[in-house]
Scaffold this motif. Structure first.
Motif, mmCIF file in Angstrom:
data_model
loop_
_atom_site.group_PDB
_atom_site.id
_atom_site.type_symbol
_atom_site.label_atom_id
_atom_site.label_comp_id
_atom_site.label_asym_id
_atom_site.label_seq_id
_atom_site.Cartn_x
_atom_site.Cartn_y
_atom_site.Cartn_z
ATOM 1 N N GLY A 179 0.495 -1.409 0.008
ATOM 2 C CA GLY A 179 -0.073 0.119 0.250
ATOM 3 C C GLY A 179 0.913 1.020 -0.031
ATOM 4 N N GLY A 180 2.240 1.230 -0.073
ATOM 5 C CA GLY A 180 2.913 2.436 -0.195
ATOM 6 C C GLY A 180 2.939 3.021 -1.619
ATOM 7 N N LEU A 181 2.221 3.055 -2.839
ATOM 8 C CA LEU A 181 2.240 3.827 -3.739
ATOM 9 C C LEU A 181 1.146 4.333 -3.559
ATOM 10 C CD1 LEU A 181 3.007 4.376 -7.099
ATOM 11 C CD2 LEU A 181 2.640 2.440 -7.176
ATOM 12 N N PHE A 182 -0.150 2.733 -3.208
ATOM 13 C CA PHE A 182 -1.208 3.643 -3.425
ATOM 14 C C PHE A 182 -1.600 4.587 -2.570
ATOM 15 C CE2 PHE A 182 -5.518 2.852 -0.774
ATOM 16 C CZ PHE A 182 -6.303 3.656 -2.087
ATOM 17 N N ALA A 183 -1.237 4.760 -0.546
ATOM 18 C CA ALA A 183 -1.667 5.442 0.137
ATOM 19 C C ALA A 183 -0.780 6.983 -0.274
ATOM 20 C CB ALA A 183 -0.580 4.938 1.288
ATOM 21 N N GLY A 184 0.127 6.707 -0.982
ATOM 22 C CA GLY A 184 0.737 8.247 -1.278
ATOM 23 C C GLY A 184 0.004 9.173 -2.498
ATOM 24 N N VAL A 185 -0.016 7.921 -3.581
ATOM 25 C CA VAL A 185 -0.959 8.463 -4.805
ATOM 26 C C VAL A 185 -2.300 8.711 -4.174
ATOM 27 C CG1 VAL A 185 -2.704 7.783 -6.848
ATOM 28 C CG2 VAL A 185 0.297 7.705 -6.278
ATOM 29 N N ALA A 186 -3.341 8.059 -3.009
ATOM 30 C CA ALA A 186 -4.323 8.336 -2.994
ATOM 31 C C ALA A 186 -5.006 10.086 -1.719
ATOM 32 C CB ALA A 186 -5.686 7.702 -2.181
ATOM 33 N N THR A 187 -3.472 10.048 -1.429
ATOM 34 C CA THR A 187 -3.692 11.187 -0.759
ATOM 35 C C THR A 187 -2.968 12.484 -1.453
ATOM 36 O OG1 THR A 187 -2.226 9.930 1.644
ATOM 37 C CG2 THR A 187 -2.465 12.949 1.323
ATOM 38 N N ALA A 188 -2.667 12.209 -2.367
ATOM 39 C CA ALA A 188 -2.507 13.624 -3.154
ATOM 40 C C ALA A 188 -3.922 13.477 -4.198
ATOM 41 C CB ALA A 188 -1.274 13.376 -4.038
ATOM 42 N N ALA A 189 -4.357 12.121 -4.594
ATOM 43 C CA ALA A 189 -5.305 12.482 -5.427
ATOM 44 C C ALA A 189 -6.924 13.377 -5.088
ATOM 45 C CB ALA A 189 -5.629 11.097 -5.759
ATOM 46 N N ARG A 190 -6.670 12.879 -3.091
ATOM 47 C CA ARG A 190 -7.850 13.577 -2.932
ATOM 48 C C ARG A 190 -7.644 14.650 -2.642
ATOM 49 N NH1 ARG A 190 -7.329 10.544 1.546
ATOM 50 N NH2 ARG A 190 -6.052 11.911 3.110
ATOM 51 N N HIS A 191 -6.699 15.626 -2.607
ATOM 52 C CA HIS A 191 -6.298 17.107 -1.857
ATOM 53 C C HIS A 191 -6.293 17.476 -3.712
ATOM 54 C CE1 HIS A 191 -3.820 20.358 -1.345
ATOM 55 N NE2 HIS A 191 -3.016 20.054 -2.516
#
Length: 323
Positions: A179-191
């Protein structure tokens, strides 16, 4: 450790600027699909995956804080995180000790040795290598890194680069292991108001299982993509990100992963790991309208992250287009 925030990502971007390669994004092919498909070629990153970003951020942050020991850094990995850690450690002038399961592809172990890493093969799964790594860190005082479950590792800088190449992006599609890639991408994507589609193999479904249980749980790992996506348990950070609005979690079969990996070679001459093909396998297309786990709307701007170049391409040579 605090929950991953968007300012962690911007701090990481400032810290690693000039140390990693900006992502190359391949634009859509005219008339190929009713939606607009972009491919983020993160397989071209240093060490062949996005892991180079987190590894640089982790070690540079510890260098800045004066907490990078002379005994170096240690990590357990299915391969790609270890490669990134060893590469970043060499740049920082400290030793790296990398624990791999015995099932890790030989191409990854050989590359680690070329980076000067001390490679130790333990067990048949990532979890067993992780236990050995933790014992080694406690014994030697080496700085313990993690393949995915740490804010400095997961503070992914990828999405903001993609948005500069694809303004107005609607959806980002990524494969998920720990989940490392996903967590970073999802956090930025939500922003930025971008939808995230998280894709897992049916036989490596740690995020899917955590979402169903409401907390991280252990799963059985048995997939063609297990060398990169074979975490037995997803991180709590990834689960928190997946529970937010604008996230969709989907599963794909090993058959589809293998087919898409072959198609990427046949159609685009991209030799990728099964983990990279996992993300693209989620999309429904004209030639497989019923098998895709995610069907974009007409005109939807979609970007799939293709991450992972550390593969043996010999099994692609027999494909029909290459015959």
């Amino acid at each position: 450790m605090h929950p991953l925030r968007y300012d962690d990502i911007t701090t990481a971007a400032d810290r690693i600027g000039g140390h990693v390669r900006p992502v190359t994004v391949a634009g859509p092919e005219a008339g190929a699909e009713p939606y607009e498909l972009h491919l983020a070629l993160e397989l071209m990153q240093h060490t062949g995956s996005f892991k180079a970003r987190g590894a640089q951020n982790f070690l540079l942050a510890h260098r800045e804080a004066g907490t990078l020991p002379d005994t170096g850094v240690t990590i357990a990995s299915g391969g790609n995180a270890g490669l990134a850690c060893a590469w970043a450690a060499r740049r920082q002038g400290v030793p790296a000790t990398v624990f791999l399961p015995t099932t890790a592809p030989k191409v990854k172990a050989d590359k680690l040795l070329s980076y000067g890493a001390d490679v130790r093969l333990v067990g048949t799964e990532y979890a067993e290598a992780l236990a050995a790594c933790e014992a080694f860190a406690a014994e030697t005082g080496a700085l313990a890194s993690h393949a995915y479950d740490h804010p400095l590792i997961a503070a992914g800088t990828l999405l903001d680069e993609i948005l500069r190449a694809v303004p107005g992006l609607h959806t980002i599609v990524v494969s998920v292991g720990g989940g490392g890639l996903f967590a970073g991408v999802a956090t930025a994507a939500r922003h930025h108001g971008v939808r995230t589609v998280a894709v897992e193999p049916e036989k490596c479904r740690a995020l899917d299982a955590a979402l169903r249980a409401g907390h991280p749980v252990d799963v059985t790992v048995d997939s063609v993509a297990a060398d990169s996506l074979g975490a037995r348990r997803v991180s709590a950070t990834a689960l928190r990100a997946a529970q937010e609005d604008g996230i969709r979690s989907v599963l794909v079969t090993d058959t589809e992963i293998t087919r898409v990996r072959r198609a990427l070679w046949d159609d685009r001459r991209l030799a990728v790991e099964h983990a990279a093909a996992t993300a693209l396998a989620a999309l429904a297309t004209d030639d497989r309208p019923t098998t895709g786990a995610y069907r974009p709307e007409p005109g939807e701007k979609v970007c799939v992250v293709l991450c992972g170049a550390n593969t043996d391409p010999s099994d692609l040579a027999g494909s029909p287009a290459g015959a």
